[in-house]
Design a protein around this motif. Sequence first.
Motif, mmCIF file in Angstrom:
data_model
loop_
_atom_site.group_PDB
_atom_site.id
_atom_site.type_symbol
_atom_site.label_atom_id
_atom_site.label_comp_id
_atom_site.label_asym_id
_atom_site.label_seq_id
_atom_site.Cartn_x
_atom_site.Cartn_y
_atom_site.Cartn_z
ATOM 1 N N ASP A 1 -10.572 8.075 -8.077
ATOM 2 C CA ASP A 1 -11.696 7.215 -7.724
ATOM 3 C C ASP A 1 -11.167 5.793 -7.489
ATOM 4 O O ASP A 1 -10.399 5.583 -6.572
ATOM 5 C CB ASP A 1 -12.785 7.285 -8.790
ATOM 6 N N GLN A 2 -11.541 4.833 -8.336
ATOM 7 C CA GLN A 2 -11.090 3.446 -8.145
ATOM 8 C C GLN A 2 -9.946 3.050 -9.083
ATOM 9 O O GLN A 2 -9.584 1.881 -9.154
ATOM 10 C CB GLN A 2 -12.263 2.482 -8.336
ATOM 11 N N LEU A 3 -9.404 4.013 -9.809
ATOM 12 C CA LEU A 3 -8.315 3.749 -10.749
ATOM 13 C C LEU A 3 -6.989 4.213 -10.140
ATOM 14 O O LEU A 3 -6.830 5.380 -9.809
ATOM 15 C CB LEU A 3 -8.580 4.476 -12.066
ATOM 16 N N VAL A 4 -6.056 3.274 -10.002
ATOM 17 C CA VAL A 4 -4.741 3.574 -9.437
ATOM 18 C C VAL A 4 -3.699 3.339 -10.527
ATOM 19 O O VAL A 4 -3.622 2.242 -11.088
ATOM 20 C CB VAL A 4 -4.434 2.686 -8.211
ATOM 21 N N THR A 5 -2.912 4.380 -10.831
ATOM 22 C CA THR A 5 -1.920 4.292 -11.906
ATOM 23 C C THR A 5 -0.562 4.755 -11.415
ATOM 24 O O THR A 5 -0.459 5.513 -10.453
ATOM 25 C CB THR A 5 -2.356 5.142 -13.119
ATOM 26 N N ALA A 6 0.481 4.305 -12.118
ATOM 27 C CA ALA A 6 1.852 4.678 -11.760
ATOM 28 C C ALA A 6 2.726 4.613 -13.014
ATOM 29 O O ALA A 6 2.404 3.913 -13.975
ATOM 30 C CB ALA A 6 2.395 3.743 -10.687
ATOM 31 N N PRO A 7 3.873 5.349 -12.978
ATOM 32 C CA PRO A 7 4.733 5.411 -14.159
ATOM 33 C C PRO A 7 5.495 4.127 -14.470
ATOM 34 O O PRO A 7 5.693 3.804 -15.629
ATOM 35 C CB PRO A 7 5.718 6.533 -13.854
ATOM 36 N N ALA A 8 5.951 3.408 -13.451
ATOM 37 C CA ALA A 8 6.772 2.204 -13.690
ATOM 38 C C ALA A 8 7.011 1.490 -12.365
ATOM 39 O O ALA A 8 6.642 1.981 -11.292
ATOM 40 C CB ALA A 8 8.104 2.596 -14.337
ATOM 41 N N TRP A 9 7.695 0.338 -12.437
ATOM 42 C CA TRP A 9 7.863 -0.517 -11.271
ATOM 43 C C TRP A 9 8.529 0.127 -10.055
ATOM 44 O O TRP A 9 8.275 -0.324 -8.933
ATOM 45 C CB TRP A 9 8.569 -1.825 -11.647
ATOM 46 N N PRO A 10 9.353 1.179 -10.168
ATOM 47 C CA PRO A 10 9.857 1.784 -8.926
ATOM 48 C C PRO A 10 8.741 2.334 -8.025
ATOM 49 O O PRO A 10 8.959 2.593 -6.846
ATOM 50 C CB PRO A 10 10.785 2.898 -9.415
ATOM 51 N N ALA A 11 7.540 2.479 -8.557
ATOM 52 C CA ALA A 11 6.398 2.973 -7.782
ATOM 53 C C ALA A 11 5.646 1.876 -7.042
ATOM 54 O O ALA A 11 4.638 2.155 -6.390
ATOM 55 C CB ALA A 11 5.430 3.711 -8.707
#
Length: 192
Positions: free
Chosen positions: A164-174
């Motif tokens: 939906d409106q939540l964007v997540t990632a594992p760490a800065w390489p993303a």
Amino acid sequence: MADEIKLLMLAGDYVEDYEIMVPYQALTMVGYTVDVVSPGKKKGETVITAIHDFEGAQTYSEKPGHHFALTANFDGLNLDDYIGLVVPGGRMPEYLRLDSKVLEIVKAFSDRPIACICHGIQILTAAGLVKGRKVSAYPACRPEVEMAGGTYMDIPVTEAVTDDQLVTAPAWPAHPAWLAQFLKVLGASVSP
């Protein structure tokens, strides 16, 4: 400036350097005003950053980063001024999630775009915003995501997840994937 479009970014000492600096610069470059705030600190004061790297050890390494100058005051925020929230990682989330005012702020964005990376998910889990959501985060945060009722997405460190409106990632390489997906959620169009 009446026509500025504002985003709020949380900060605190030992925020991950790349995870505050790069999104701040990129979002500012494409025209957003990014107000970076930290509990107990005022505009112009700084937070100390840490650089986390992946060098073959069982976990990330940590090196001294920079002093990042805050761009707004924490106290007196009008949350209606902001269309979205950015939550970087590092060690900052482990103690900001204990601040009831921080959790109130994060909850106020439950129906607006949120970009959260790495350990930043610790703040969202404490605020109750991952239940029933598919999210990514630094792998060590997986138990917290699952205990908070979220589905942990085990994706490459260079990828991101949008729910939906939540964007997540594992760490800065993303960053390329994470920021591109966040801009899409914000309704921005960036092309050559």
